[in-house]
Every structure is written in C-alpha cells, then in structure tokens.
Motif scaffolding. Structure first.
Motif, mmCIF file in Angstrom:
data_model
loop_
_atom_site.group_PDB
_atom_site.id
_atom_site.type_symbol
_atom_site.label_atom_id
_atom_site.label_comp_id
_atom_site.label_asym_id
_atom_site.label_seq_id
_atom_site.Cartn_x
_atom_site.Cartn_y
_atom_site.Cartn_z
ATOM 1 N N ILE A 100 0.909 -1.264 0.134
ATOM 2 C CA ILE A 100 -0.153 0.043 0.036
ATOM 3 C C ILE A 100 1.050 1.334 0.053
ATOM 4 O O ILE A 100 1.671 1.209 0.842
ATOM 5 C CB ILE A 100 -0.926 0.089 1.280
ATOM 6 N N LEU A 101 0.681 2.275 -1.015
ATOM 7 C CA LEU A 101 1.320 3.302 -0.895
ATOM 8 C C LEU A 101 0.530 4.580 -0.575
ATOM 9 O O LEU A 101 -0.673 4.536 -0.896
ATOM 10 C CB LEU A 101 1.745 3.898 -2.501
ATOM 11 N N TRP A 110 -4.944 7.421 10.000
ATOM 12 C CA TRP A 110 -6.144 6.647 9.689
ATOM 13 C C TRP A 110 -5.689 5.190 9.606
ATOM 14 O O TRP A 110 -6.263 4.204 10.078
ATOM 15 C CB TRP A 110 -6.670 7.114 8.299
ATOM 16 N N LEU A 111 -4.833 4.768 8.647
ATOM 17 C CA LEU A 111 -4.557 3.340 8.302
ATOM 18 C C LEU A 111 -3.976 2.750 9.337
ATOM 19 O O LEU A 111 -4.508 1.372 9.692
ATOM 20 C CB LEU A 111 -3.562 3.440 7.207
ATOM 21 N N LEU A 112 -2.920 2.830 10.113
ATOM 22 C CA LEU A 112 -2.232 2.334 11.015
ATOM 23 C C LEU A 112 -3.152 1.738 12.291
ATOM 24 O O LEU A 112 -3.118 0.685 12.834
ATOM 25 C CB LEU A 112 -0.819 2.828 11.659
ATOM 26 N N PRO A 113 -4.000 2.688 12.753
ATOM 27 C CA PRO A 113 -4.824 2.388 13.748
ATOM 28 C C PRO A 113 -6.068 1.338 13.318
ATOM 29 O O PRO A 113 -6.296 0.640 14.344
ATOM 30 C CB PRO A 113 -5.540 3.860 14.335
ATOM 31 N N ARG A 114 -6.228 1.361 12.241
ATOM 32 C CA ARG A 114 -7.288 0.417 11.700
ATOM 33 C C ARG A 114 -6.957 -1.080 11.287
ATOM 34 O O ARG A 114 -7.561 -1.858 11.069
ATOM 35 C CB ARG A 114 -8.213 1.204 10.551
ATOM 36 N N LEU A 115 -5.483 -0.845 10.944
ATOM 37 C CA LEU A 115 -5.081 -2.099 10.189
ATOM 38 C C LEU A 115 -5.157 -3.382 10.911
ATOM 39 O O LEU A 115 -5.143 -4.475 10.406
ATOM 40 C CB LEU A 115 -3.681 -1.851 9.737
ATOM 41 N N ARG A 128 2.156 -4.598 3.438
ATOM 42 C CA ARG A 128 3.378 -3.666 3.702
ATOM 43 C C ARG A 128 2.888 -2.401 3.324
ATOM 44 O O ARG A 128 2.299 -2.156 2.236
ATOM 45 C CB ARG A 128 4.398 -4.133 2.729
ATOM 46 N N ILE A 129 3.371 -1.176 4.115
ATOM 47 C CA ILE A 129 2.985 0.070 3.918
ATOM 48 C C ILE A 129 4.225 0.933 3.388
ATOM 49 O O ILE A 129 5.146 1.009 3.861
ATOM 50 C CB ILE A 129 2.444 0.804 5.214
ATOM 51 N N ILE A 130 4.212 1.409 2.205
ATOM 52 C CA ILE A 130 5.131 2.469 1.640
ATOM 53 C C ILE A 130 4.574 3.850 1.762
ATOM 54 O O ILE A 130 3.569 4.064 0.996
ATOM 55 C CB ILE A 130 5.419 2.013 0.384
ATOM 56 N N GLU A 292 -12.230 -3.318 -0.476
ATOM 57 C CA GLU A 292 -13.411 -3.504 0.288
ATOM 58 C C GLU A 292 -13.366 -2.906 1.672
ATOM 59 O O GLU A 292 -14.024 -2.197 1.986
ATOM 60 C CB GLU A 292 -14.227 -4.857 -0.074
ATOM 61 N N TRP A 293 -12.361 -3.500 2.145
ATOM 62 C CA TRP A 293 -12.193 -3.214 3.677
ATOM 63 C C TRP A 293 -12.126 -1.775 3.694
ATOM 64 O O TRP A 293 -12.520 -1.006 4.593
ATOM 65 C CB TRP A 293 -10.887 -3.957 4.194
ATOM 66 N N ILE A 294 -11.015 -1.020 2.940
ATOM 67 C CA ILE A 294 -10.733 0.178 3.249
ATOM 68 C C ILE A 294 -11.859 1.023 2.786
ATOM 69 O O ILE A 294 -12.390 2.164 3.516
ATOM 70 C CB ILE A 294 -9.399 0.621 1.939
ATOM 71 N N ILE A 295 -12.727 0.899 1.838
ATOM 72 C CA ILE A 295 -13.956 1.764 1.396
ATOM 73 C C ILE A 295 -14.987 1.470 2.492
ATOM 74 O O ILE A 295 -15.386 2.561 2.918
ATOM 75 C CB ILE A 295 -14.539 1.170 0.214
#
Length: 301
Positions: A100-101, A110-115, A128-130, A292-295
């Motif tokens: 994920i970029l 946003w992303l890390l707290p929900r991942l 993997r987060i870039i 789908e999860w992100i949306i």
C-alpha cells in the motif's frame, strides 16, 4: 514439444536462446555452466533436426541467420510467457502480500490504527505500507493499492474515501489560554503551524484557507513550519500553535480529547483522498478484500 513433426528438446531451445542472446557459444556456455564444445554440439544437433541454419560462424563469434532471428524471437516470447504463468501460479499458492502506498499522514492517523482489524479478518494476507510525504507516483513502484490525495478530476474515476474537509485544530490547553477563537480574524493573530507544500501538493494551505474564508491576507509572521504532518500535529498537541486538521485524519485525536477542532471555521473543497488500484491488470482476491475493507472503513467515519 512438437515442431513441424519433429520433437525438439526444450533444453536445446534454452541453449539456443542463450547463444543467440550473447551471440557467443563461449558466453552461453559460461551462463549455462557448460562448455563451449557442448553448446556448439547442441546447436549443431538442433540445426540438423530442424534442417535450418541458425547461426553463421564468423571470426571470434557467431551471428544469427534470418531463420535464427525468427526462431530467437519466438523462443524468447515463449520462455517469457512460461515465466509469467509460473509466477502467477505461484502467487496463487503462496501467502499473498500487498503493498500500500500512501502519505505519512494517512498512514499514521488513519490506516495504522485500523489495520489490525484487517489483519484479524484476513490473517493470511501480508500488508506492507510504503509512505512518502511528497506527490505520490505509484506507476513506477511495486505497489498494489495507492491511497492518494487527489484533485477533483482524478476523483471522478476513483473511489473517494474522504472529501477535503479542513478546520483549525489546537490543544485544549492552547484554547483555554488564547481562546475563544470564533472568527478568521482572531485566528489570523494566533501562532499558526504550517505544512510545507514544496513538491506541488494540492491540499489546502493557510494562504488559500484565509483567502477563501474571508479574503484576507495570510499572516506569515506568526508561524512554525514543518515538512511532516505528524510532527505538526505533535506540535499542536503540545500547545505550540494551531494546525490545519483534515477530517478523517484527526478525528481520533479529537475524540480522545488530545485536540480540539474549531468547527465554526471549517472549509471544504472538491479534492480528497482516493483509492487507486495501481495494477488493475493483476486482479486478486487479496487485493479485492483490501480495497473493500478500506472503502467500508472510510464509509463508517
């Protein structure tokens, strides 16, 4: 392998491909960990089998004949197709990994707290987060999904996660000391925390905010400047000034009481964060599940 009624060994074609690529039997032998005489013998046997002359022997090397050029192109294309097919088959059977970029801000707030929720739902998918703080270009990187701050034109063809909705944010202590801050003129007299946009980023900044809110000039004399939004937010939490807060990024900090949002001074635009499939030609169940999860998560905000 059948070729014009003759059975041709794949090993002979592999040796031919190496010799044709190097235009040297010696170099081909070195690559294949064989000998020059063995490569030469294999090529001679292939030529006899096909009843075609594939190489012309010249001083200190070889060159392809017209038939050799034609066969070389087909053999390379065939091997490339085989390699792609094997890679795709192996991807289906090994644990999928998705890249994920996104920018530092979105990743951190946003992303890390929900991942962890995604990992619990899909423990077999590695993520993997870039990150990058500048303008994000996913085209030349090994990226599956990009979450990018987009202009309104890009968002016409891209799933929109958040519309740009900004408002000033500060610590409760700062507001108690300097408040109330109920209008743009009062805001302009406060210490402001500024995020640099030196790479052409399109997000809203203080000059455009003051211009669009009240048509007043941005007071550049009272500011701290950062090139990282995470550091800016930490400065706001520490009571060093007022920062620009984006809906979707600072919501959890406001809910926890670490920051206060000045909602009466809110401003919106048609820009926002979009979700981009960086490799639409390579669909997968894992990537579809992540998208789908992100949306879904963005829709719950």
């Amino acid at each position: 392998m059948s070729l014009t009624g003759r059975v041709v060994s794949p090993n002979s074609l592999r040796i031919f491909e190496a010799a044709a690529r190097h235009l040297s039997f010696t170099a081909a032998a070195r690559e294949l960990r064989s000998t020059q005489s063995a490569v030469s013998q294999q090529i001679r046997g292939l030529e006899e089998q096909l009843d075609l002359r594939l190489f012309e022997r010249i001083y200190r090397g070889v060159k392809l004949t017209e038939a050799g050029h034609a066969l070389f192109g087909s053999v390379q294309e065939g091997f490339a197709t085989i390699d792609r097919t094997i890679d795709q088959l192996q991807r289906k059977h090994r644990q999928p990994r998705l890249n994920i970029l996104t920018d530092f801000s979105f990743a951190a707030y946003w992303l890390l707290p929900r991942l962890p929720l995604f990992r619990r739902q899909h423990p077999h998918i590695d993520v993997r987060i870039i990150t990058n703080q500048g303008v994000l270009d996913w085209r030349d990187q090994e990226v599956d999904v990009a979450i990018v701050f987009c202009d309104e034109r890009t968002l016409e063809d891209t799933p929109r996660l958040f519309t740009e909705d900004v408002f000033p944010v500060c610590s409760p202590g700062f507001l108690a000391q300097y408040g109330p801050i109920e209008d743009v003129v009062t805001l302009s007299e406060m210490p402001l925390l500024t995020l640099m946009a030196d790479q052409g980023q399109s997000w809203l900044d203080w000059p455009r905010y003051f211009q669009q809110q009240a048509g007043i000039r941005y007071p550049t004399s009272s500011e701290l400047t950062f090139n990282n939004y995470t550091l800016l937010i930490q400065a706001a939490i520490a009571g060093q000034g007022i920062g620009m807060g984006w809906r979707g990024l600072v919501d959890d900090l406001i809910d926890s009481g670490m920051l206060v949002g000045l909602d009466d001074l809110r401003l919106s635009s048609r820009r926002g964060y979009g979700l981009i499939d960086a490799q639409p030609e390579l669909p997968s169940e894992a990537k579809a599940a992540l998208q789908e999860w992100i949306i879904d998560c963005a829709g719950q905000a």
